[in-house]
Motif scaffolding. Structure first.
Motif, PDB file in Angstrom:
ATOM      1  N   GLY A 328       0.808  -1.212   0.000  1.00  0.00           N
ATOM      2  CA  GLY A 328       0.000   0.000   0.000  1.00  0.00           C
ATOM      3  C   GLY A 328       0.840   1.260   0.000  1.00  0.00           C
ATOM      4  N   ASP A 329       1.956   1.224   0.725  1.00  0.00           N
ATOM      5  CA  ASP A 329       2.842   2.394   0.754  1.00  0.00           C
ATOM      6  C   ASP A 329       3.395   2.704  -0.629  1.00  0.00           C
ATOM      7  OD1 ASP A 329       2.407   2.652   3.451  1.00  0.00           O
ATOM      8  OD2 ASP A 329       4.363   1.862   4.063  1.00  0.00           O
ATOM      9  N   ILE A 330       3.739   1.672  -1.395  1.00  0.00           N
ATOM     10  CA  ILE A 330       4.250   1.890  -2.747  1.00  0.00           C
ATOM     11  C   ILE A 330       3.218   2.625  -3.594  1.00  0.00           C
ATOM     12  CG2 ILE A 330       4.870   0.726  -4.912  1.00  0.00           C
ATOM     13  CD1 ILE A 330       6.239  -1.434  -3.183  1.00  0.00           C
ATOM     14  N   VAL A 331       1.974   2.157  -3.547  1.00  0.00           N
ATOM     15  CA  VAL A 331       0.913   2.809  -4.317  1.00  0.00           C
ATOM     16  C   VAL A 331       0.742   4.259  -3.870  1.00  0.00           C
ATOM     17  CG1 VAL A 331      -1.546   2.795  -4.869  1.00  0.00           C
ATOM     18  CG2 VAL A 331      -0.289   0.639  -4.769  1.00  0.00           C
ATOM     19  N   ASP A 332       0.726   4.478  -2.556  1.00  0.00           N
ATOM     20  CA  ASP A 332       0.508   5.836  -2.041  1.00  0.00           C
ATOM     21  C   ASP A 332       1.621   6.786  -2.475  1.00  0.00           C
ATOM     22  OD1 ASP A 332      -1.774   4.938  -0.810  1.00  0.00           O
ATOM     23  OD2 ASP A 332      -0.883   4.778   1.192  1.00  0.00           O
ATOM     24  N   VAL A 333       2.866   6.341  -2.369  1.00  0.00           N
ATOM     25  CA  VAL A 333       3.995   7.207  -2.716  1.00  0.00           C
ATOM     26  C   VAL A 333       4.001   7.519  -4.207  1.00  0.00           C
ATOM     27  CG1 VAL A 333       6.516   7.312  -2.886  1.00  0.00           C
ATOM     28  CG2 VAL A 333       5.444   6.515  -0.778  1.00  0.00           C
ATOM     29  N   VAL A 334       3.817   6.489  -5.037  1.00  0.00           N
ATOM     30  CA  VAL A 334       3.822   6.717  -6.479  1.00  0.00           C
ATOM     31  C   VAL A 334       2.670   7.630  -6.877  1.00  0.00           C
ATOM     32  CG1 VAL A 334       3.628   5.618  -8.737  1.00  0.00           C
ATOM     33  CG2 VAL A 334       5.014   4.546  -6.959  1.00  0.00           C
ATOM     34  N   ASP A 335       1.514   7.428  -6.282  1.00  0.00           N
ATOM     35  CA  ASP A 335       0.364   8.291  -6.578  1.00  0.00           C
ATOM     36  C   ASP A 335       0.666   9.743  -6.193  1.00  0.00           C
ATOM     37  OD1 ASP A 335      -2.257   8.873  -7.403  1.00  0.00           O
ATOM     38  OD2 ASP A 335      -3.030   8.624  -5.365  1.00  0.00           O
TER      39      ASP A 335
END
Length: 383
Positions: A328-335
């Motif tokens: 989830g952190d990966i998605v949040d950061v990239v977003d």
């Protein structure tokens, strides 16, 4: 090839495993170049492609740990772990055979009768038979001891009545493990009296209804069982031992690379954009890769424990907790880092969109974060 450089090498990787990884990468490159699949986020959860599963089986990469006497590969958990990581790193569509290969086959090998093994394992290894898991229920969630699906004795077998939810792939699968209460609930011994049953999903009295996600797509289901008959030979393991069997099975479900690699293909795409100068570099992207590296070794360690036949409930829960948070952190950061100029009709934008839509499910499937914190706390003797 950047996706594969992102994968940390397994601990003490042998020449044989290294060669296996290269074979899988070559196969995936050929399949992708031929248009057989488009890389996707959450490819093990929402990438149903039966022809791709059969193509993998033809290579010997489904049912790898099933013994050769049941037409499996007879290979180690380490070999399967390497193949799994390569498939997830490439975003390959593997969800059709995923549940059957990951946890149904090991559970059949551990608890199944010879008849059950002979009936199901060869079809699983061939990539032709797909399974679902009937654990969670309305009002129960991850608290499996509170399941209310009831198994009542009938001539020659059992009749099952109740409802299961969040049952991934049930609308396409052939069979399902169902956890049901086969003896009255004793409040002082809530884990007793549970049993597992093998249920054909085309059985009379069984209804599968879709649960659509926020994107309008469908892989979750509600499964209603209304007096569904299950013959005695389709009881899995010992009557009343369902809790022990399910917790053993959850070790396979919670600890694999899919618990921290679901959004790796998005991280790779973001790093490509950084390399092209279209996305600003950010230390959190590098930190995500470092976390992947650590979880790789934790997950590989759990795989070795499971191969030895030992319980790995607590380590598996830790991998799941840390892994799904990372995904989830990966998605949040990239977003957060992606500006409007990169949100057009591009492959990168499609990956990001699918990651954002898939993200809410990461911390639910396989046990909610709250329940798993309790599992870890008890397992560490802190409660």
């Amino acid at each position: 090839m950047m996706a594969h450089r992102l994968m940390p090498p397994p601990t003490r990787q042998s020449d044989r495993v290294r060669t296996l990884r290269l074979q899988v990468r070559g196969f995936l490159t050929d399949q992708r170049d031929a248009g057989a699949f488009v890389p996707r986020v959450d490819s093990w959860g929402d990438g149903w492609d039966e022809s791709f599963s059969r193509a993998l089986a033809d290579q010997g990469w489904v049912g790898m740990t099933i013994p050769t006497e049941y037409d499996g590969g007879g290979r180690s958990f380490g070999d399967r772990f390497a193949v799994t990581e390569e498939l997830l790193a490439a975003g390959a569509p593997v969800s059709a055979h995923w549940v059957a290969d990951r946890q149904i086959a090991p559970s059949l090998l551990k608890f199944g009768t010879d008849h059950q093994k002979q009936t199901f394992l060869p079809e699983i290894a061939a990539g032709r038979q797909y399974w679902a898991i009937g654990m969670s229920e309305p009002g129960s969630g991850s608290d499996l001891a509170s399941v209310r699906t009831k198994a009542t004795r009938a001539e020659g077998g059992w009749r099952l009545s109740g409802t299961k939810v969040w049952t991934s792939g049930a609308h396409r699968a052939h069979y399902m493990f169902v956890l049901a209460r086969s003896a009255p609930l004793d409040p002082a011994r809530r884990h007793d009296g549970l049993s597992q049953f093998i249920v054909a999903l085309d059985s009379p009295g069984l209804t599968v209804s879709p649960i659509l996600n926020i994107a309008g797509t469908h892989h979750f289901n509600e499964v209603l069982l209304d007096e569904v008959f299950v013959p005695d030979e389709m009881v899995l393991g010992d009557l009343g031992a369902g809790w022990h069997q399910v917790t053993s099975e959850l070790g396979y479900e919670r600890s694999g690379p899919e618990r921290f690699l679901s959004s790796l293909v998005l991280l790779r795409a973001a790093l490509n954009e950084v390399g092209d100068g279209t996305l600003e570099p950010d230390p959190r992207l590098g930190a995500a890769f470092a976390r992947i590296h650590g979880l790789h070794h934790m997950s590989a360690s759990v795989a070795q424990t499971l191969e030895s036949g030992a319980d790995a409930d607590t380590p598996a829960a830790i991998v799941k907790l840390l892994g799904t948070r990372l995904e989830g952190d990966i998605v949040d950061v990239v977003d957060e880092l992606t500006g409007p100029e990169l949100r057009g009709p591009s492959t990168y934008s499609q990956l990001l969109r699918s990651g954002v839509l898939a993200r809410p499910g990461f911390t639910i499937r396989g046990g909610t974060t709250e329940i798993l914190r309790g599992v870890v706390t008890r397992g560490m003797g802190l409660r």
